[in-house]
Motif scaffolding. Sequence first.
Motif, short mmCIF file in Angstrom:
data_model
loop_
_atom_site.label_atom_id
_atom_site.label_comp_id
_atom_site.label_asym_id
_atom_site.label_seq_id
_atom_site.Cartn_x
_atom_site.Cartn_y
_atom_site.Cartn_z
N ALA A 244 -2.24 5.67 -2.59
CA ALA A 244 -0.78 5.52 -2.41
C ALA A 244 0.00 6.27 -3.48
O ALA A 244 1.13 6.21 -3.33
CB ALA A 244 -0.38 3.89 -2.71
N THR A 277 1.30 -1.01 5.36
CA THR A 277 2.49 -0.19 4.52
C THR A 277 3.36 0.60 5.42
O THR A 277 4.40 1.05 4.79
CB THR A 277 1.49 1.07 4.08
OG1 THR A 277 0.82 1.98 4.91
CG2 THR A 277 0.46 0.30 3.10
N GLY A 283 5.24 4.81 3.94
CA GLY A 283 4.06 4.07 4.46
C GLY A 283 2.61 5.16 4.20
O GLY A 283 2.88 6.19 3.94
N GLY A 346 0.76 -1.68 -1.50
CA GLY A 346 2.14 -2.17 -1.27
C GLY A 346 3.11 -2.16 -2.32
O GLY A 346 4.36 -2.01 -2.45
N PRO A 353 3.55 -5.89 1.91
CA PRO A 353 2.25 -5.39 2.66
C PRO A 353 1.85 -6.56 3.68
O PRO A 353 0.83 -6.69 4.33
CB PRO A 353 1.18 -5.30 1.48
CG PRO A 353 1.58 -5.97 0.42
CD PRO A 353 3.01 -6.23 0.64
#
Length: 534
Positions: A244, A277, A283, A346, A353
Motif C-alpha cells: 500500500a 480497500t 484502493g 487500510g 478496511p
Amino acid sequence: MNVRISVSGPAAEAVRRLVPQLVADDVASRITALDASLWGPEAEPEASKRLGWTEAVAISRPLLPEIAALRDQLRADGVDHIVLAGMGGSSLAPEVITRTARAHLTVLDSTEPAQVGAALADRLERTALVVSSKSGSTVETDSQRRIYEQAFRDAGIDPASRIVVVTDPGSPLDESARAVGYRVFNADPTVGGRYSALTAFGLVPSGLAGVDLEELLGEAEAIELALAVDSEENPGLVLGAAIAGAEPRRDKLAIVADGTHIVGFADWAEQLIAESTGKDGTGILPVVLDRGAPELANVADDVQVVRLVSDAGTDLFVDDTHGEIRVSGTLGAQLLVWEYATAVAGRILGINPFDQPDVESAKIAARGLLDARPEPAPAAFVTDGIEVRGTPDVIGAASDLTSAIEVLLEEVPADGYISVQAYVDRVAHPEFAELRDQLAARSGRPVTFGWGPRFLHSTGQYHKGGPAHGVFLQLVQRSADDLAIPERPFTFGELIAAQASGDASVLAEHGRPVLTLTLNDPSADLASLRSAIG
C-alpha cells in the motif's frame, strides 16, 4: 518464522519509510489488542465489532471436535460428498483450504442454472450441503438451500440429516435452521466475512471434506506472536507497507502463484484486499495472474507484482531490478498475515478496511429488477448471435462486435484497467477465463477476470467504490434450461440476469463504461469473442 517476505524496488522503499512509523505507533500490538481507533473516528464504530479475526485460532479450536464428530457420523451414514453453498469469504476460504489439502469440496457459488443443476445431479444420495451465510439472508445461498431441500425431499431424504448451517448467532438463518432441526455452527459475529477464513466459515466445510484443521490452526498459531509484536520484522507490517505504501502509488497488485504449494490463494487474497480497500475513490486492485501473463512481460509503473513462492529467502531487502514482493509460508500462517497486512494497508490508505459501502447498491438494484420484472432493454444490435448492450459512450460508436470491443478498450485511461465479468457456468466453460490474457495483450493494461455473481462479493466493491478508471465487459449466458427456486417468484435464470443487469446499472450510474454481451451458445460465442478481440 513460517512466513518469509522479501522486497525490492519501490516496495522496499515503502517498507523502509513506513514500517518504523507503524512500529512507533504500536500498530501491530494495538490491532491484537482490538484497538478500533486505528482507522480514525469514522471507522471506529464498525472496526469495534470487526476485529475478532485476530483471536480466531483460540475461538475456533473448540469447534474442531464437533466438526470431526459430524464428519465421522456423515461418513458412517454413507455421506462423503460435501457441497458448499456460500459466497465471498464463505466460499473462497474453504476453496483454497481444501484445494491445498487435496480434499474434495464442491463449491456452489453461482446462480447460473446449468451450474446449479449439475451440482444437484452429482451424487445427491451421498451429499451433505453446508449452507454458509453470515447475515443469513444472502440471496444466492438462500436459493441454493431451497433447491437442495426440495431435491433431498424428492429423493426421500430428510433434509435435516444432510444440511449443515454456518451463520452468525441470531441471524434469520440461525433461527429458521434450528426450528427445522438442522445442525448449526455459529461463527464469531465480530469477524467480517472476508476475514473469516479461520472461523467456522472456513473450518466447517473444510473439516467435513477431510482437511486436518488442527494442522491449519497450528500454522496460524505459530505466526501469532510475530504479528502481535511491534517490530520492524513483523510480517503483517512489512506486507501491509509493501502493498500500500509505494510512492508514487502502485494501486494494481498483480498476484502470481510461482512455485507455492498453496492452490488458489490469489483468489482468496483478491476478495480480501479489493473489498477491504476499494472505497472512497482509492484502493488496491488485486489482479490474479499466472506466470505467463502479459502484464508480467512489461510491468507498468502502477503495477506492483507479488509472487507467491516456495521460499522467499531469509533476507527482507534484496536486489531485484523488477521491484517485486515475494512471499512464502504455510497456508494457515499466510491467511493470518494477509489479514493483518490488509488492516495495516487500510491505515496507510486512510480508509476503513472493515466496511463495504458499495456492495449493497448492486444487491438493491437486483432486488428491484426481480420485484418489478421490467422487459429487458432491447439490444443495441445483434451480431453473430450475440446481443450487444452497453453504456452510450461504448455503444454509440459501435456497429458490430469488433468495433464495440475496440470502443470499450479506447475508454481505458492510461492508469486504468479492464474487468471481465463472466456470468457463465464456470464448471462447464472454464475456457472463458482465457479471454483475460488476450485482452491484456491487446490493451497493454491489467485485466481482472471474475465469475458472476461470485465476483460481486469480491472485487465488486472496488469496481464501484475505488478509483474511477475501470471499464467493464459483461458476459451473460442465457441458459436454455432454467431452474425454479422453491417458494420464490423468480427462477435461477431470472436471478442471475437481474444480478448482471443490476450491477451494470450501478456501474453506469458511477460513470463506468460497460459493454454487456448476452451469449446464447457459449462455445460458438467464445470463438466470435476471440476473433473480435484479435
